[in-house]
Design an enzyme around this catalytic site. Structure first.
Site, PDB file in Angstrom:
ATOM      1  N   ASP A   1     -17.650   7.060  -0.402  1.00 17.22           N
ATOM      2  CA  ASP A   1     -16.318   6.908   0.199  1.00 17.22           C
ATOM      3  C   ASP A   1     -15.985   8.242   0.865  1.00 17.22           C
ATOM      4  O   ASP A   1     -16.662   9.252   0.645  1.00 17.22           O
ATOM      5  CB  ASP A   1     -15.279   6.532  -0.876  1.00 17.22           C
TER       6      ASP A   1
ATOM      7  N   CYS B   1     -16.262   1.359   1.261  1.00 14.70           N
ATOM      8  CA  CYS B   1     -15.073   0.531   1.517  1.00 14.70           C
ATOM      9  C   CYS B   1     -14.632   0.593   2.971  1.00 14.70           C
ATOM     10  O   CYS B   1     -13.922  -0.283   3.440  1.00 14.70           O
ATOM     11  CB  CYS B   1     -13.939   0.962   0.599  1.00 14.70           C
TER      12      CYS B   1
ATOM     13  N   HIS C   1      -7.618   1.076  -6.118  1.00 12.44           N
ATOM     14  CA  HIS C   1      -7.744   0.166  -4.970  1.00 12.44           C
ATOM     15  C   HIS C   1      -8.436  -1.121  -5.445  1.00 12.44           C
ATOM     16  O   HIS C   1      -9.583  -1.400  -5.083  1.00 12.44           O
ATOM     17  CB  HIS C   1      -8.564   0.851  -3.879  1.00 12.44           C
TER      18      HIS C   1
ATOM     19  N   ARG D   1     -13.151  -8.816   1.879  1.00 12.88           N
ATOM     20  CA  ARG D   1     -11.750  -8.512   1.567  1.00 12.88           C
ATOM     21  C   ARG D   1     -10.906  -9.755   1.821  1.00 12.88           C
ATOM     22  O   ARG D   1     -10.025 -10.104   1.037  1.00 12.88           O
ATOM     23  CB  ARG D   1     -11.239  -7.359   2.458  1.00 12.88           C
TER      24      ARG D   1
ATOM     25  N   GLN E   1     -10.212  -3.896  -3.085  1.00 14.79           N
ATOM     26  CA  GLN E   1     -11.498  -3.481  -2.532  1.00 14.79           C
ATOM     27  C   GLN E   1     -12.632  -3.838  -3.480  1.00 14.79           C
ATOM     28  O   GLN E   1     -13.672  -4.365  -3.069  1.00 14.79           O
ATOM     29  CB  GLN E   1     -11.485  -1.965  -2.278  1.00 14.79           C
TER      30      GLN E   1
ATOM     31  N   ARG F   1       0.880  -1.173   0.000  1.00 17.96           N
ATOM     32  CA  ARG F   1       0.000   0.000   0.000  1.00 17.96           C
ATOM     33  C   ARG F   1       0.912   1.216   0.000  1.00 17.96           C
ATOM     34  O   ARG F   1       1.741   1.385   0.897  1.00 17.96           O
ATOM     35  CB  ARG F   1      -0.895   0.013   1.239  1.00 17.96           C
TER      36      ARG F   1
END
Ligand code: CP
Ligand code: NVA
Length: 308
Positions: A225, A266, A134, A294, A137, A107
């Protein structure tokens, strides 16, 4: 060896196989305590490096647990503790890590860091979020949609808010999984035009609708988000909040979507900014399923990367 860098860089057939495999693995351990090893141990003997240059709850824990369930071992590293943060090149770091571990999840901030890691690593590299995308996700999100509502192809997904990294991966997925995607947010925070163009080229219907009430009409999913992502400057916070306030997902907005529409986020969520608690905790919300998935989706991604 396969890198998992982005949804649009991975073949649609492979993506579909990963979602199916994730569902099978999830079903196979239904009701088991989280620490129980999976019946098959495809990562036995494998060492996985999980590198974080930004904070994380879900990505960190779900990868760590997933590797252990599949019989592998992990080391969780913070970018700041490594020479990565002190001038050693990404290329050299990638070459060195490849001598110690079998798989790297990173990340990071700049997408270039991820790409360089993948170029020079001789083991697979997984994108655990960059400023731009991402993908892990959205694999979990597609899985979550399908376990609740069946095939996602042809469905209408509506994004309310900032055209950020998570939104970009939804756009990539629209092209690969064949669903319609509507972006609703202010023009200054539109997703990158190249992401929209690529999805359209693959045949996905991509719509931009500035009015959130109109956007969510007929929606199968409404997604929100954070208004300020980890890479956004804190000085932009007030401006972003002012621009994005009209795109808050609240009960009045959800009521305009299909009656059985799902609400997705998310996480982490900022309650009563991008989404109200009534929606987060309400009947449409599947945010904790997304978080759980996830784990299962990334287990499938790791197996695909390693070919095991
Ligand atoms: N959704 C997500 O990636 O969460 P974390 O930042 O906690 O990993
Ligand atoms: N857009 C958010 C996602 C966090 C998982 C961020 O980048 O901070």
């Amino acid at each position: 060896m396969n890198h998992f860098l982005d949804i649009h860089k991975t073949g649609a057939t492979d993506l579909r196989a990963m979602i199916d495999s994730a569902r099978e693995m999830k079903a196979a351990r239904d009701g088991l305590p989280k620490g129980t090893p999976d019946a098959s141990q495809p990562l036995a003997g494998r060492m996985v490096a999980l590198i974080f240059e930004k904070p994380s709850t879900r990505t960190r824990i779900s990868f760590d647990v997933g590797v252990r369930q599949m019989g592998g071992q992990t080391m969780v590293l913070s970018g700041a503790d490594m020479q990565l943060g002190h001038g050693e090149t990404i290329a050299d770091t990638a070459r060195v890590l490849s001598r110690y571990v079998d798989l790297i999840m990173i990340r990071t901030y700049e997408e270039q860091t991820l790409l360089e890691m993948a170029e020079y690593a001789t083991v697979p590299v997984i994108n655990g979020l960059t400023n731009r995308t991402h993908p892990c996700q959205i694999m979990a999100d597609v899985m979550t949609f399908e376990e609740r509502r069946g095939a996602i192809a042809g469905r209408k997904i509506v994004w309310c808010g900032d055209g950020n990294n998570v939104c970009a991966s939804w756009l990539h997925a629209a092209g690969q999984f064949g669903f319609d995607f509507t972006f609703s947010g202010p023009e200054t925070l539109d997703p990158e035009p190249s992401f929209i163009g690529a999805a359209r080229k693959q045949g996905a219907r991509i719509t931009i609708e500035r009015d959130p009430a109109r956007a969510v009409e007929g929606a199968d999913v409404v997604v929100a988000d954070t208004w300020v992502s980890m890479h956004d400057s804190q000085s932009s916070k007030e401006r972003r909040h002012n621009q994005l306030r009209p795109y808050q997902v609240n009960e009045a907005l959800m009521a305009r979507a299909k009656p059985d529409a799902l609400f997705m986020h998310c996480l982490p969520a900022h309650r009563d900014d991008e989404v109200t608690s009534a929606v987060m905790d309400g009947p449409h919300s599947v945010v904790f399923d997304e978080a759980e998935n996830r784990l299962h989706a990334q287990k499938a991604v790791m197996r695909w990367c390693l070919g095991v």
